[in-house]
Design a protein around this motif. Structure first.
Motif, short mmCIF file in Angstrom:
data_model
loop_
_atom_site.label_atom_id
_atom_site.label_comp_id
_atom_site.label_asym_id
_atom_site.label_seq_id
_atom_site.Cartn_x
_atom_site.Cartn_y
_atom_site.Cartn_z
N MET A 153 0.83 -1.21 0.00
CA MET A 153 0.00 0.00 0.00
C MET A 153 0.87 1.26 0.00
O MET A 153 1.98 1.26 0.53
CB MET A 153 -0.91 0.01 1.24
N GLU A 154 0.33 2.30 -0.59
CA GLU A 154 1.03 3.58 -0.62
C GLU A 154 1.25 4.06 0.81
O GLU A 154 0.36 4.01 1.65
CB GLU A 154 0.19 4.61 -1.38
N GLY A 155 2.47 4.51 1.09
CA GLY A 155 2.80 5.01 2.42
C GLY A 155 3.27 3.94 3.38
O GLY A 155 3.58 4.24 4.53
N ALA A 156 3.31 2.70 2.93
CA ALA A 156 3.76 1.60 3.80
C ALA A 156 5.28 1.53 3.79
O ALA A 156 5.87 0.73 3.09
CB ALA A 156 3.14 0.28 3.37
N THR A 157 5.90 2.41 4.56
CA THR A 157 7.35 2.45 4.64
C THR A 157 7.84 1.33 5.56
O THR A 157 7.08 0.81 6.38
CB THR A 157 7.83 3.79 5.22
N PRO A 158 9.11 0.96 5.44
CA PRO A 158 9.64 -0.07 6.34
C PRO A 158 9.45 0.29 7.82
O PRO A 158 9.15 -0.57 8.64
CB PRO A 158 11.12 -0.15 5.97
N GLU A 159 9.62 1.56 8.13
CA GLU A 159 9.46 1.99 9.53
C GLU A 159 8.01 1.84 9.98
O GLU A 159 7.74 1.37 11.09
CB GLU A 159 9.90 3.46 9.70
N ALA A 160 7.08 2.23 9.13
CA ALA A 160 5.65 2.11 9.47
C ALA A 160 5.26 0.64 9.61
O ALA A 160 4.51 0.28 10.52
CB ALA A 160 4.79 2.79 8.41
N LEU A 161 5.77 -0.21 8.73
CA LEU A 161 5.46 -1.63 8.81
C LEU A 161 6.02 -2.25 10.08
O LEU A 161 5.37 -3.09 10.71
CB LEU A 161 5.99 -2.36 7.57
N GLU A 162 7.21 -1.84 10.49
CA GLU A 162 7.80 -2.36 11.72
C GLU A 162 7.01 -1.91 12.94
O GLU A 162 6.78 -2.69 13.86
CB GLU A 162 9.27 -1.95 11.85
N GLN A 163 6.55 -0.67 12.93
CA GLN A 163 5.71 -0.19 14.03
C GLN A 163 4.40 -0.96 14.08
O GLN A 163 3.93 -1.33 15.16
CB GLN A 163 5.44 1.31 13.90
N LEU A 164 3.80 -1.20 12.91
CA LEU A 164 2.56 -1.95 12.85
C LEU A 164 2.78 -3.38 13.35
O LEU A 164 1.99 -3.91 14.13
CB LEU A 164 2.02 -1.97 11.42
N ARG A 165 3.87 -4.01 12.93
CA ARG A 165 4.18 -5.38 13.36
C ARG A 165 4.33 -5.43 14.88
O ARG A 165 3.80 -6.31 15.55
CB ARG A 165 5.43 -5.91 12.69
N SER A 166 5.04 -4.49 15.42
CA SER A 166 5.25 -4.44 16.86
C SER A 166 3.92 -4.29 17.61
O SER A 166 3.67 -4.99 18.60
CB SER A 166 6.19 -3.28 17.21
#
Length: 73
Positions: free
Chosen positions: A40-53
């Motif tokens: 998805m647009e805006g799904a940066t590695p940092e955002a994905l890691e925060q979401l995973r956490s």
């Protein structure tokens, strides 16, 4: 997440398991959910890691509560 995506995810995660008593870890579920949104647009590695956490915290907490509830019965 649509019902179709959730069903496909469940099928993939439980492939080869006893369907009546499948085992899915919090990590597996979090990773599968991330796979569904990673493009998805805006799904940066940092955002994905925060979401995973965050997902892991929620899923592990829910599992602990369920285990405590079962122990009380």
């Amino acid at each position: 997440m649509s019902k179709k995506v959730a069903e496909k995810m469940f099928t993939e995660l439980t492939k080869g398991q006893d369907v009546q008593h499948p085992t899915i870890t919090a990590e597996q579920l979090a990773d599968a959910m991330l796979d569904s949104v990673s493009g998805m647009e805006g799904a940066t590695p940092e955002a994905l890691e925060q979401l995973r956490s965050g997902l892991l915290g929620i899923l592990q907490s829910a599992a602990e509560q369920e285990n405590a509830h079962e122990a009380d019965e």
